[in-house]
Design a protein around this motif. Structure first.
Motif, PDB file in Angstrom:
ATOM      1  N   UNK A  74      -4.933   3.859   3.363  1.00 24.51           N
ATOM      2  CA  UNK A  74      -3.702   4.593   3.063  1.00 24.51           C
ATOM      3  C   UNK A  74      -3.949   5.496   1.870  1.00 24.51           C
ATOM      4  N   UNK A  75      -3.562   6.752   2.000  1.00 26.82           N
ATOM      5  CA  UNK A  75      -3.704   7.683   0.890  1.00 26.82           C
ATOM      6  C   UNK A  75      -2.955   8.972   1.162  1.00 26.82           C
ATOM      7  N   UNK A  76      -2.543   9.646   0.102  1.00 24.27           N
ATOM      8  CA  UNK A  76      -1.845  10.920   0.238  1.00 24.27           C
ATOM      9  C   UNK A  76      -0.451  10.758   0.801  1.00 24.27           C
ATOM     10  N   UNK A  77       0.238  11.868   0.914  1.00 26.42           N
ATOM     11  CA  UNK A  77       1.592  11.878   1.476  1.00 26.42           C
ATOM     12  C   UNK A  77       1.678  12.972   2.527  1.00 26.42           C
ATOM     13  N   UNK A  78       2.664  12.863   3.417  1.00 31.49           N
ATOM     14  CA  UNK A  78       2.804  13.819   4.519  1.00 31.49           C
ATOM     15  C   UNK A  78       3.502  15.090   4.045  1.00 31.49           C
ATOM     16  N   UNK A  79       2.951  15.689   2.977  1.00 33.28           N
ATOM     17  CA  UNK A  79       3.561  16.903   2.428  1.00 33.28           C
ATOM     18  C   UNK A  79       2.824  18.165   2.854  1.00 33.28           C
ATOM     19  N   UNK A  80       1.775  18.021   3.667  1.00 33.77           N
ATOM     20  CA  UNK A  80       1.030  19.176   4.160  1.00 33.77           C
ATOM     21  C   UNK A  80       0.074  19.787   3.171  1.00 33.77           C
ATOM     22  N   UNK A  81      -0.095  19.196   1.989  1.00 34.39           N
ATOM     23  CA  UNK A  81      -0.955  19.795   0.968  1.00 34.39           C
ATOM     24  C   UNK A  81      -2.415  19.431   1.195  1.00 34.39           C
ATOM     25  N   UNK A  82      -3.344  20.317   0.807  1.00 35.54           N
ATOM     26  CA  UNK A  82      -4.768  19.986   0.899  1.00 35.54           C
ATOM     27  C   UNK A  82      -5.130  18.755   0.073  1.00 35.54           C
ATOM     28  N   UNK A  83      -4.441  18.553  -1.064  1.00 38.09           N
ATOM     29  CA  UNK A  83      -4.755  17.399  -1.914  1.00 38.09           C
ATOM     30  C   UNK A  83      -4.476  16.094  -1.180  1.00 38.09           C
ATOM     31  N   UNK A  84      -3.360  16.008  -0.447  1.00 38.14           N
ATOM     32  CA  UNK A  84      -3.044  14.790   0.301  1.00 38.14           C
ATOM     33  C   UNK A  84      -4.055  14.558   1.416  1.00 38.14           C
ATOM     34  N   UNK A  85      -4.467  15.636   2.088  1.00 36.78           N
ATOM     35  CA  UNK A  85      -5.476  15.493   3.139  1.00 36.78           C
ATOM     36  C   UNK A  85      -6.781  14.966   2.550  1.00 36.78           C
ATOM     37  N   UNK A  86      -7.163  15.452   1.369  1.00 39.94           N
ATOM     38  CA  UNK A  86      -8.384  14.976   0.717  1.00 39.94           C
ATOM     39  C   UNK A  86      -8.240  13.516   0.293  1.00 39.94           C
ATOM     40  N   UNK A 105       0.829  -1.204   0.000  1.00 41.44           N
ATOM     41  CA  UNK A 105       0.000   0.000   0.000  1.00 41.44           C
ATOM     42  C   UNK A 105       0.864   1.255   0.000  1.00 41.44           C
ATOM     43  N   UNK A 106       1.945   1.249   0.781  1.00 40.01           N
ATOM     44  CA  UNK A 106       2.854   2.400   0.769  1.00 40.01           C
ATOM     45  C   UNK A 106       3.398   2.649  -0.636  1.00 40.01           C
ATOM     46  N   UNK A 107       3.748   1.571  -1.320  1.00 41.76           N
ATOM     47  CA  UNK A 107       4.304   1.707  -2.665  1.00 41.76           C
ATOM     48  C   UNK A 107       3.249   2.216  -3.643  1.00 41.76           C
ATOM     49  N   UNK A 108       2.038   1.678  -3.557  1.00 40.27           N
ATOM     50  CA  UNK A 108       0.986   2.042  -4.505  1.00 40.27           C
ATOM     51  C   UNK A 108       0.503   3.478  -4.339  1.00 40.27           C
ATOM     52  N   UNK A 109       0.663   4.036  -3.133  1.00 36.16           N
ATOM     53  CA  UNK A 109       0.182   5.396  -2.888  1.00 36.16           C
ATOM     54  C   UNK A 109       1.282   6.445  -2.973  1.00 36.16           C
ATOM     55  N   UNK A 130      -6.441  11.124   1.715  1.00 38.48           N
ATOM     56  CA  UNK A 130      -6.574  10.243   2.872  1.00 38.48           C
ATOM     57  C   UNK A 130      -8.006  10.250   3.394  1.00 38.48           C
ATOM     58  N   UNK A 131      -8.641  11.421   3.395  1.00 39.92           N
ATOM     59  CA  UNK A 131     -10.036  11.486   3.832  1.00 39.92           C
ATOM     60  C   UNK A 131     -10.918  10.609   2.949  1.00 39.92           C
ATOM     61  N   UNK A 132     -10.646  10.583   1.660  1.00 46.60           N
ATOM     62  CA  UNK A 132     -11.409   9.736   0.744  1.00 46.60           C
ATOM     63  C   UNK A 132     -11.214   8.256   1.074  1.00 46.60           C
ATOM     64  N   UNK A 133      -9.972   7.891   1.391  1.00 48.28           N
ATOM     65  CA  UNK A 133      -9.714   6.496   1.757  1.00 48.28           C
ATOM     66  C   UNK A 133     -10.433   6.125   3.051  1.00 48.28           C
ATOM     67  N   UNK A 134     -10.482   7.052   4.014  1.00 45.64           N
ATOM     68  CA  UNK A 134     -11.181   6.772   5.272  1.00 45.64           C
ATOM     69  C   UNK A 134     -12.675   6.607   5.039  1.00 45.64           C
ATOM     70  N   UNK A 135     -13.236   7.446   4.156  1.00 46.56           N
ATOM     71  CA  UNK A 135     -14.658   7.314   3.821  1.00 46.56           C
ATOM     72  C   UNK A 135     -14.933   5.959   3.195  1.00 46.56           C
ATOM     73  N   UNK A 136     -14.068   5.551   2.278  1.00 47.58           N
ATOM     74  CA  UNK A 136     -14.267   4.262   1.612  1.00 47.58           C
ATOM     75  C   UNK A 136     -14.228   3.119   2.616  1.00 47.58           C
ATOM     76  N   UNK A 137     -13.306   3.179   3.565  1.00 46.18           N
ATOM     77  CA  UNK A 137     -13.222   2.122   4.572  1.00 46.18           C
ATOM     78  C   UNK A 137     -14.441   2.123   5.477  1.00 46.18           C
ATOM     79  N   UNK A 138     -14.919   3.309   5.847  1.00 53.36           N
ATOM     80  CA  UNK A 138     -16.106   3.393   6.703  1.00 53.36           C
ATOM     81  C   UNK A 138     -17.316   2.786   6.008  1.00 53.36           C
ATOM     82  N   UNK A 139     -17.470   3.056   4.719  1.00 51.56           N
ATOM     83  CA  UNK A 139     -18.590   2.485   3.960  1.00 51.56           C
ATOM     84  C   UNK A 139     -18.448   0.972   3.838  1.00 51.56           C
TER      85      UNK A 139
END
Length: 721
Positions: free
Chosen positions: A695-707, A73-77, A709-718
């Motif tokens: 797993x999603x995004x990178x720890x670069x502080x960008x809004x895109x990475x935060x979005x 997962x780390x590699x794919x993201x 990871x948030x998308x991945x969390x939503x998918x897991x919750x569903x």
């Protein structure tokens, strides 16, 4: 679904990774190369949703396991991981099997039945789950010699007859029902095969009785280093090692290794006796299903009214500031986990039969048991270690004592094999100006008081302590083990005669204590000659071998010298002078690295909504998940750690969440997947429902990475709901 790829992992077998977002062929090809020799299957659900399933043939293990799924997962993201060799990866992708229909995944839904594990069982499982590398915690042993012929088939059948009769030997842990699980439950299977290993005699130096004490110690150690699969029935395994054949057949050594989540030492002695009787009866079952059994004990515990116990422990729990280790913290001292190649050290002292008899008589004259004399010697050392400057002041001390758990109001509890043994905190004020007799009577009365609530677990007491729970209630454990000299030593038990008819004799069983994870654990028991043997296991991360041996030697000194005291005159201060001139043991001032703490980024919308742990990737900034807390709109609490950590530290921090059996989800930026997935695997291996990992995004502080990871969390919750 736009943006970078995110991944949701459902722990289980076969490995299944949901790939959410545009499929990046170079990244996928690199991941498949890492996963060899597993066979990959790619299932296409939509253009932006695929499931990658990896199945290994029997006997094959994917390179880099455990933790393979997290690293994939780390590699794919991580977009920077693509190697840019289209000619290479295009052929790999073309060869992948494609299956259009979705797979429901491998995430377990929970056990359909079973009884909730007891509080003590959950604590043992949590200890084992969060233990550092090294020998597993809570694995005890009993071993003995066998003299005379041994029929292997009869031996195995006798053990099987015991398993058929004893529910505890067919018990296992499974996740409880519900979306997030309700903690582990105990399930009893209809049948379970007891693992029995036979090692025949080999004259060329195979470990066994002929190989000497060192070879036999290696056998014991190798058995202790093999963890149990607690999801499968059978918390006991047996190994027989033959010795050199003699005039009456070979003698052998037999070791029984057990897990304290389902058995304690008295239980294993009882099961050993049942086995010996079954063997003497030609392997035939000795009666029907035992009652009461483990499920009866769990039902009895569930029916207890916690109110009186809470009221008692409100007063009896150790107070804040109680002294808990009989050693002085030394600034700058470093742990020595590498001594003798093990994290744990062992020391032994012995009172000879005359000294042991004198101690027993003196304790009786004081109106207390031998165990109380041991408690008094320990309390004196705890007070002495408080520092010379406060030596004349009354101080509270606290230590753990093991109670049998068999004095409960459940008919037949004394004959019930299960995890009834229970370590409970005992605290007392040690006043140097008070008579020693008062300290003895205070310790006796406190031990008698806690015996009325010996079914309450130490973890429940700790929870009740509230703010005091930030410091350990106890750091040492004392066990006074009263055991018969051999199986069937009771006058009304004919097992010796029954075995003699088969020309078999067995020696007295010897115990090897389980590692508890505490800095110091001491066990006292009488040997065949009438001596009193003191055995100490110490954690080298806190106590060097020399200091642990010093603590044990000073304990033995007090037990030898106290019986010479005149109780009409001696004070606690007088008793402390017995240690004058002896060095005070030292200890590591604090654990080598403070465990990372959970930091709440956003509380849950309502109690029971669950928790999302965001695992920091290595070298990630401290505030790397702040933007995720703003971007994610889920109802769960969002928590992280105050520093990057390995799986063991994550599990320690998660302990309150797991103890409360709250729904749990793990998430992280790319780079944290390996640790997050190892955490999920270890949770699933100890009876809880393994959480999904996003797993999603990178720890670069960008809004895109935060979005992302948030998308991945939503998918897991569903997926979980």
């Amino acid at each position: 679904m736009d943006g970078a790829m995110t991944v949701v992992i459902a722990p289980g077998t076969p490995l299944a990774l949901d790939l959410l977002g545009p499929l990046d062929a170079p990244l996928l090809a690199n991941a498949l190369a890492m996963a060899a020799p597993c066979g990959p299957t790619l299932r296409r659900h939509t253009a932006t949703h695929h499931t990658l399933q990896l199945t290994c043939r029997p006997g094959e293990r994917p390179a880099g396991r455990p933790g393979l799924a997290g690293r994939l997962a780390d590699l794919l993201t991580d977009p920077a991981a693509a190697d840019g060799r289209p000619g290479w990866w295009s052929g790999v992708l073309a060869a992948l099997p494609q299956q259009p229909r979705p797979d429901r995944g491998t995430h377990p839904a929970g056990a359909p039945g079973g009884l909730p594990a007891s509080a003590r069982q959950r604590e043992v499982l949590l200890d084992a789950m969060a233990a550092p590398p090294g020998p597993p915690l809570h694995l005890g042993q009993l071993h003995l010699r066998w003299y005379g012929p041994l029929d292997r088939h009869r031996f195995d059948e006798a053990w099987q007859s015991v398993a058929d009769r004893e529910a505890v030997l067919r018990a296992a842990f499974a996740p409880g029902p519900g979306r997030g699980g309700s903690g582990p439950v105990v399930t009893v299977h209809e049948r379970a095969r007891i693992p029995v290993r036979h090692d025949p005699y080999e004259p060329d130096g195979a470990p066994g009785p002929a190989g000497g004490a060192a070879a036999w110690s290696a056998v014991l150690r190798s058995e202790r280093e093999q963890a149990f699969d607690l999801g499968r029935p059978g918390p006991l395994r047996i190994r027989r090692v033959d010795g050199e054949p003699g005039a009456h057949g070979p003698d052998a050594r037999i070791v029984l290794t057990y897990h304290q989540a389902l058995l304690d030492a008295p239980s294993v002695r009882q099961l050993l006796r049942s086995f010996l009787r079954a063997y003497a009866a030609d392997g035939r079952p000795a009666g029907g299903e035992r009652r009461p059994a483990l499920p009866d004990h769990l039902r009895w515990l569930a029916a207890r009214d916690p109110g009186p116990a809470r009221a008692f422990w409100d007063l009896a729990a150790p107070p804040a500031g109680a002294r808990t280790l009989p050693a002085v913290p030394v600034a700058g001292r470093r742990p020595a986990p590498g001594e003798a190649g093990s994290r744990y050290g062992r020391a032994v002292e012995r009172l000879n039969p005359t000294e042991a008899a004198r101690l027993r008589g003196w304790a009786a004259s004081c109106g207390v048991a031998e165990s109380t004399a041991l408690h008094a010697a320990w309390a004196l050392q705890l007070h002495r270690a408080a520092s010379a400057a406060r030596a004349a002041e009354p101080l509270a001390v606290a230590f753990g004592v093991t109670v049998s758990g068999r004095g409960i109001a459940l008919e037949g509890a004394d004959r019930l094999p299960g995890p009834l043994g229970n370590p409970l905190p005992l605290s007392v004020e040690v006043d140097p100006a008070a008579p020693l007799s008062r300290l003895l009577s205070d310790l006796r009365d406190r031990a008698l008081g806690l015996a009325a609530y010996e079914w309450v677990s130490a973890g429940q007491i700790r929870e009740q302590a509230g703010p005091r729970a930030h410091a350990p209630l106890t750091e040492t454990l004392l066990t006074f083990d009263r055991v018969p000299a051999r199986p069937g030593a009771d006058a009304d038990d004919p097992v010796d005669g029954e075995l003699a008819e088969a020309d078999v004799r067995v020696g007295p069983p010897e115990s090897v204590e389980a590692y508890t994870g505490l800095p110091f654990a001491l066990t006292a028991r009488h040997d065949r000659a009438g001596g009193l043997v003191l055995t100490a296991d110490s954690d080298r991360a806190r106590l060097a071998d020399a200091d642990a041996a010093r603590i044990l030697a000073q304990t033995a000194l007090l037990l030898r010298e106290l019986p010479e005291a005149d109780l009409r005159r001696i004070t606690v201060a007088d008793a402390l002078t017995l240690l004058d001139g002896l060095p005070v043991p030292g200890a590591v001032a604090a654990p080598p690295a403070a465990a990372p703490r959970l930091v709440t980024l956003r509380p849950a919308a309502y109690p029971g909504a669950g928790t999302v742990l965001l695992v920091p990737p290595p070298d990630a900034p401290a505030e790397c998940y702040a933007a995720v807390a703003r971007a994610h709109r889920g109802l769960q609490a969002l928590v992280t750690l105050d520093a990057p950590a390995d799986a063991t530290a994550c599990l320690r921090a998660l302990r309150p969440v797991l103890a409360a059996a709250e729904p749990l989800l793990l998430g992280c930026f790319s780079g944290g997947g390996a640790v997050a997935y190892e955490v999920a695997e270890r949770i699933g291996a100890h009876g809880w429902r393994a959480p999904l990992v996003s797993i999603g995004g990178t720890a670069d502080g960008s809004p895109a990475s935060a979005q992302d990871l948030s998308r991945a969390l939503w998918a897991a919750t569903r997926q979980e709901s």
